[in-house]
Design a protein around this motif. Structure first.
Motif, PDB file in Angstrom:
ATOM      1  N   THR A 146     -45.374 -45.748   2.074  1.00  0.00           N
ATOM      2  CA  THR A 146     -44.502 -45.961   0.937  1.00  0.00           C
ATOM      3  C   THR A 146     -44.251 -47.453   0.498  1.00  0.00           C
ATOM      4  N   THR A 180     -46.723 -43.626  -1.743  1.00  0.00           N
ATOM      5  CA  THR A 180     -45.601 -43.429  -2.841  1.00  0.00           C
ATOM      6  C   THR A 180     -45.072 -44.761  -3.183  1.00  0.00           C
ATOM      7  N   THR A 201     -51.724 -43.471   5.268  1.00  0.00           N
ATOM      8  CA  THR A 201     -51.918 -42.192   4.589  1.00  0.00           C
ATOM      9  C   THR A 201     -50.376 -42.077   4.541  1.00  0.00           C
ATOM     10  N   ASP A 202     -49.865 -41.522   3.483  1.00  0.00           N
ATOM     11  CA  ASP A 202     -48.373 -41.161   3.587  1.00  0.00           C
ATOM     12  C   ASP A 202     -47.397 -42.071   3.482  1.00  0.00           C
ATOM     13  N   MET A 239     -53.959 -41.282  -4.539  1.00  0.00           N
ATOM     14  CA  MET A 239     -53.761 -39.639  -4.754  1.00  0.00           C
ATOM     15  C   MET A 239     -54.255 -39.242  -3.228  1.00  0.00           C
ATOM     16  N   HIS A 240     -55.360 -39.846  -2.983  1.00  0.00           N
ATOM     17  CA  HIS A 240     -56.086 -39.135  -1.506  1.00  0.00           C
ATOM     18  C   HIS A 240     -55.308 -39.879  -0.355  1.00  0.00           C
ATOM     19  N   ARG A 241     -54.761 -40.813  -0.477  1.00  0.00           N
ATOM     20  CA  ARG A 241     -53.834 -41.444   0.694  1.00  0.00           C
ATOM     21  C   ARG A 241     -52.321 -40.823   0.404  1.00  0.00           C
ATOM     22  N   ARG A 242     -52.016 -40.085  -0.561  1.00  0.00           N
ATOM     23  CA  ARG A 242     -50.762 -39.643  -0.900  1.00  0.00           C
ATOM     24  C   ARG A 242     -49.631 -40.693  -0.658  1.00  0.00           C
TER      25      ARG A 242
END
Length: 327
Positions: free
Chosen positions: A244, A268, A241-242, A263-266
């Motif tokens: 890149t 990039t 999560t979060d 989206m849910h794991r944010r």
């Protein structure tokens, strides 16, 4: 020209497998040279200086930049030829597979101190390191991060592994298709772990998770052409999560990215193509300081007398093995 790397896929390009190019053209992109003369309005480089060229020429329009690689295929933006990109290529037809090249000043970078570098044939890898450095910068990789380099057994992937180590990655998982290249990468540093690609997404993702001892902070995908997107997506599957993921390779497949998962794991997801002169200069400083050790390369040198042999030799190498033209 002092030295120019001959990419492994050059024969494919010569045969028309990488897109069209204005002809006649002297091929060759990137390289290390010595400036012999400059135009009256050129002040970025000086006669007698050792310089790097990446061959990356931009129209300079900030709102709608148009970009090409000189002496090579490759168009920036949406990858479609325009009147501007065609004109840029018609004007500049002197690539770097030559004894001398005429280049626009904006494609050259002075390398202070490079005149003392003992081996220009190794330094010819600097343009590839610069492309990798652009991807690593865009990933936001920080000290201690756990990184997957997908396509690590290609030349751009090998460059990415070197840059990730220099940037302080805590663990670099080299993921690729060549066992011999993986072994060479594993010998670089105890922080490098290797995962041979099977081509099965679930199997490879599980192997990557084991090597990471968890999930990845960063994935850099440097894969070349592949029959499916499974190798890329296996690396995507192990992002935390979060995290890149940066795409910098030559995959020709579309990626099916689940909207809700991204989206849910944010997550990039970024693209990276070429790099700025500022990035190139920072990369040179890392090489000069020994943070990126070019002794890791296995270098074969060729000349201009037998182009077919040079292409065959380049086609046979992978990863941190390179073929350098020394004209």
């Amino acid at each position: 020209m002092l030295a120019v790397q001959v990419p492994a896929y050059t024969r494919v390009l010569v045969a028309g497998g990488r897109g069209g190019i204005a002809t006649p053209t002297v091929l060759g992109v990137g390289g290390i040279g010595v400036v012999e003369a400059v135009g009256d309005d050129v002040h970025t480089v000086r006669p007698g200086e050792v310089v790097m060229t990446g061959g990356f020429l931009t129209s300079g329009r900030v709102a709608e930049p148009e970009e090409v690689l000189l002496g090579w295929t490759g168009i920036g933006g949406r990858g479609r030829s325009t009147a501007t990109t065609d004109a840029m290529r018609r004007t500049w037809r002197t690539g770097t597979f030559a004894e001398r090249a005429l280049m626009p000043a904006s494609t050259l970078l002075a390398l202070p101190g490079a005149e003392h570098h003992p081996d220009p044939a190794r330094l010819a890898f600097l343009p590839w390191l610069t492309i990798a450095a652009g991807a690593v910068e865009r990933s936001g990789l920080g000290p201690g991060d756990r990184v997957v380099v997908s396509g690590a057994t290609g030349q751009l992937g090998g460059a990415t592994v070197l840059l990730a180590l220099a940037r302080g990655a805590g663990r670099v998982v080299a993921y690729g298709r060549s066992t011999a290249s993986l072994e060479r990468l594993a010998a670089l540093d105890q922080r490098v772990l290797t995962v041979p690609a099977t081509g099965d997404r679930a199997t490879d993702a599980a192997a990557l998770t084991r090597a990471l001892d968890g999930d990845a902070d960063v994935v850099v995908d440097a894969l070349g052409p592949a029959p499916t997107s499974d190798l890329t997506m296996a690396a995507y599957d192990v992002l935390r999560t979060d995290a890149t993921m940066v795409l910098v390779g030559g995959v020709r497949q579309d990626l099916s990215i689940p909207y809700g998962d991204l989206m849910h794991r944010r997550l990039t997801l970024r693209g990276s193509w070429m790099a700025s002169n500022e990035t190139a200069y920072a990369t040179w400083r890392q090489v000069e300081a020994g943070l990126v050790d070019l002794d890791a390369l296995a270098v074969t040198t060729v000349g201009l007398d037998d182009p077919d042999d040079a292409l065959a030799r380049a086609e046979a190498v992978r990863g941190l093995e390179i073929v350098t033209l020394v004209p």
